[in-house]
Design a protein around this motif. Structure first.
Motif, PDB file in Angstrom:
ATOM      1  N   VAL A  27       0.841  -1.194   0.000  1.00  0.00           N
ATOM      2  CA  VAL A  27       0.000   0.000   0.000  1.00  0.00           C
ATOM      3  C   VAL A  27       0.878   1.247   0.000  1.00  0.00           C
ATOM      4  O   VAL A  27       1.852   1.325   0.736  1.00  0.00           O
ATOM      5  CB  VAL A  27      -0.906   0.027   1.255  1.00  0.00           C
ATOM      6  N   LYS A  28       0.524   2.196  -0.851  1.00  0.00           N
ATOM      7  CA  LYS A  28       1.201   3.497  -0.831  1.00  0.00           C
ATOM      8  C   LYS A  28       0.144   4.554  -0.549  1.00  0.00           C
ATOM      9  O   LYS A  28      -0.805   4.719  -1.321  1.00  0.00           O
ATOM     10  CB  LYS A  28       1.866   3.788  -2.168  1.00  0.00           C
ATOM     11  N   LEU A  29       0.291   5.254   0.567  1.00  0.00           N
ATOM     12  CA  LEU A  29      -0.626   6.343   0.878  1.00  0.00           C
ATOM     13  C   LEU A  29      -0.317   7.525  -0.022  1.00  0.00           C
ATOM     14  O   LEU A  29       0.846   7.839  -0.273  1.00  0.00           O
ATOM     15  CB  LEU A  29      -0.492   6.750   2.343  1.00  0.00           C
ATOM     16  N   VAL A  30      -1.368   8.176  -0.507  1.00  0.00           N
ATOM     17  CA  VAL A  30      -1.224   9.336  -1.382  1.00  0.00           C
ATOM     18  C   VAL A  30      -1.962  10.502  -0.734  1.00  0.00           C
ATOM     19  O   VAL A  30      -3.122  10.374  -0.348  1.00  0.00           O
ATOM     20  CB  VAL A  30      -1.803   9.048  -2.785  1.00  0.00           C
ATOM     21  N   PHE A  31      -1.266  11.627  -0.610  1.00  0.00           N
ATOM     22  CA  PHE A  31      -1.831  12.816   0.013  1.00  0.00           C
ATOM     23  C   PHE A  31      -1.850  13.956  -0.989  1.00  0.00           C
ATOM     24  O   PHE A  31      -0.829  14.260  -1.612  1.00  0.00           O
ATOM     25  CB  PHE A  31      -0.996  13.238   1.224  1.00  0.00           C
ATOM     26  N   GLU A  32      -3.005  14.593  -1.146  1.00  0.00           N
ATOM     27  CA  GLU A  32      -3.075  15.793  -1.965  1.00  0.00           C
ATOM     28  C   GLU A  32      -2.708  16.970  -1.075  1.00  0.00           C
ATOM     29  O   GLU A  32      -3.273  17.137   0.010  1.00  0.00           O
ATOM     30  CB  GLU A  32      -4.478  15.983  -2.541  1.00  0.00           C
ATOM     31  N   VAL A  33      -1.739  17.756  -1.538  1.00  0.00           N
ATOM     32  CA  VAL A  33      -1.256  18.900  -0.768  1.00  0.00           C
ATOM     33  C   VAL A  33      -1.282  20.142  -1.649  1.00  0.00           C
ATOM     34  O   VAL A  33      -1.179  20.041  -2.871  1.00  0.00           O
ATOM     35  CB  VAL A  33       0.174  18.655  -0.235  1.00  0.00           C
ATOM     36  N   PRO A  34      -1.434  21.316  -1.061  1.00  0.00           N
ATOM     37  CA  PRO A  34      -1.429  22.523  -1.883  1.00  0.00           C
ATOM     38  C   PRO A  34      -0.061  22.829  -2.470  1.00  0.00           C
ATOM     39  O   PRO A  34       0.047  23.468  -3.505  1.00  0.00           O
ATOM     40  CB  PRO A  34      -1.872  23.634  -0.927  1.00  0.00           C
ATOM     41  N   PRO A  70       7.973   8.213   8.760  1.00  0.00           N
ATOM     42  CA  PRO A  70       9.009   7.969   9.778  1.00  0.00           C
ATOM     43  C   PRO A  70       9.450   6.510   9.899  1.00  0.00           C
ATOM     44  O   PRO A  70      10.540   6.236  10.395  1.00  0.00           O
ATOM     45  CB  PRO A  70       8.358   8.446  11.076  1.00  0.00           C
ATOM     46  N   GLU A  71       8.619   5.580   9.442  1.00  0.00           N
ATOM     47  CA  GLU A  71       8.977   4.156   9.500  1.00  0.00           C
ATOM     48  C   GLU A  71       9.668   3.675   8.233  1.00  0.00           C
ATOM     49  O   GLU A  71      10.015   2.504   8.118  1.00  0.00           O
ATOM     50  CB  GLU A  71       7.727   3.315   9.754  1.00  0.00           C
ATOM     51  N   GLY A  72       9.829   4.557   7.242  1.00  0.00           N
ATOM     52  CA  GLY A  72      10.494   4.188   6.000  1.00  0.00           C
ATOM     53  C   GLY A  72       9.552   3.703   4.907  1.00  0.00           C
ATOM     54  O   GLY A  72      10.012   3.321   3.842  1.00  0.00           O
ATOM     55  N   LYS A  73       8.236   3.733   5.149  1.00  0.00           N
ATOM     56  CA  LYS A  73       7.276   3.307   4.130  1.00  0.00           C
ATOM     57  C   LYS A  73       7.128   4.411   3.079  1.00  0.00           C
ATOM     58  O   LYS A  73       7.180   5.599   3.388  1.00  0.00           O
ATOM     59  CB  LYS A  73       5.931   2.986   4.759  1.00  0.00           C
ATOM     60  N   VAL A  74       6.933   4.012   1.834  1.00  0.00           N
ATOM     61  CA  VAL A  74       6.777   4.947   0.731  1.00  0.00           C
ATOM     62  C   VAL A  74       5.430   5.642   0.847  1.00  0.00           C
ATOM     63  O   VAL A  74       4.399   5.007   1.066  1.00  0.00           O
ATOM     64  CB  VAL A  74       6.883   4.224  -0.624  1.00  0.00           C
ATOM     65  N   VAL A  75       5.436   6.946   0.684  1.00  0.00           N
ATOM     66  CA  VAL A  75       4.210   7.745   0.603  1.00  0.00           C
ATOM     67  C   VAL A  75       4.355   8.664  -0.605  1.00  0.00           C
ATOM     68  O   VAL A  75       5.452   8.870  -1.124  1.00  0.00           O
ATOM     69  CB  VAL A  75       3.973   8.583   1.889  1.00  0.00           C
ATOM     70  N   GLN A  76       3.224   9.184  -1.071  1.00  0.00           N
ATOM     71  CA  GLN A  76       3.254  10.048  -2.250  1.00  0.00           C
ATOM     72  C   GLN A  76       2.485  11.325  -1.949  1.00  0.00           C
ATOM     73  O   GLN A  76       1.452  11.290  -1.274  1.00  0.00           O
ATOM     74  CB  GLN A  76       2.644   9.341  -3.445  1.00  0.00           C
ATOM     75  N   PHE A  77       2.973  12.421  -2.475  1.00  0.00           N
ATOM     76  CA  PHE A  77       2.320  13.710  -2.344  1.00  0.00           C
ATOM     77  C   PHE A  77       1.981  14.225  -3.727  1.00  0.00           C
ATOM     78  O   PHE A  77       2.805  14.137  -4.631  1.00  0.00           O
ATOM     79  CB  PHE A  77       3.229  14.699  -1.598  1.00  0.00           C
ATOM     80  N   ARG A  78       0.747  14.738  -3.875  1.00  0.00           N
ATOM     81  CA  ARG A  78       0.286  15.240  -5.172  1.00  0.00           C
ATOM     82  C   ARG A  78      -0.202  16.663  -5.013  1.00  0.00           C
ATOM     83  O   ARG A  78      -1.019  16.956  -4.143  1.00  0.00           O
ATOM     84  CB  ARG A  78      -0.859  14.386  -5.715  1.00  0.00           C
ATOM     85  N   GLN A  79       0.296  17.507  -5.897  1.00  0.00           N
ATOM     86  CA  GLN A  79      -0.097  18.926  -5.912  1.00  0.00           C
ATOM     87  C   GLN A  79      -0.918  19.170  -7.168  1.00  0.00           C
ATOM     88  O   GLN A  79      -0.456  18.879  -8.265  1.00  0.00           O
ATOM     89  CB  GLN A  79       1.160  19.778  -5.913  1.00  0.00           C
ATOM     90  N   PRO A  80      -2.148  19.693  -7.006  1.00  0.00           N
ATOM     91  CA  PRO A  80      -2.951  19.971  -8.200  1.00  0.00           C
ATOM     92  C   PRO A  80      -2.337  21.062  -9.080  1.00  0.00           C
ATOM     93  O   PRO A  80      -1.591  21.872  -8.637  1.00  0.00           O
ATOM     94  CB  PRO A  80      -4.306  20.444  -7.657  1.00  0.00           C
TER      95      PRO A  80
END
Length: 80
Positions: A27-34, A70-80
């Motif tokens: 699982v890769k969490l994806v966060f939309e950020v400004p 912080p645990e080393g898991k991959v996460v993704q950030f998306r900017q519109p």
């Protein structure tokens, strides 16, 4: 790379504090950020990191950048 073989996981010298970049997580969490640049500045305050700006890309109308929690898991950030 065999499943669970983190000794051969890709590493970017100086990019991440954790010795293993956990690319085998399902699982890769994806966060939309400004702002990805703002997320990059804030992430270390919470124990995470984002890849450098030259490793960002465009996808389906978003500017995208991976990083790690912080645990080393991959996460993704998306900017519109």
């Amino acid at each position: 790379m065999a499943t669970g073989d983190l000794n051969n996981a890709p590493k970017t010298p100086g990019c991440f504090r954790h010795p293993e970049f956990l690319v085998t997580i399902a699982v890769k969490l994806v966060f939309e950020v400004p702002s990805i640049s703002a997320a990059r500045a804030i992430a270390p305050l919470h124990g995470g990191e984002l890849f450098s700006p030259n490793q960002e890309w465009n996808f389906q109308g978003y500017r995208v950048c991976d990083g790690q929690d912080p645990e080393g898991k991959v996460v993704q950030f998306r900017q519109p």
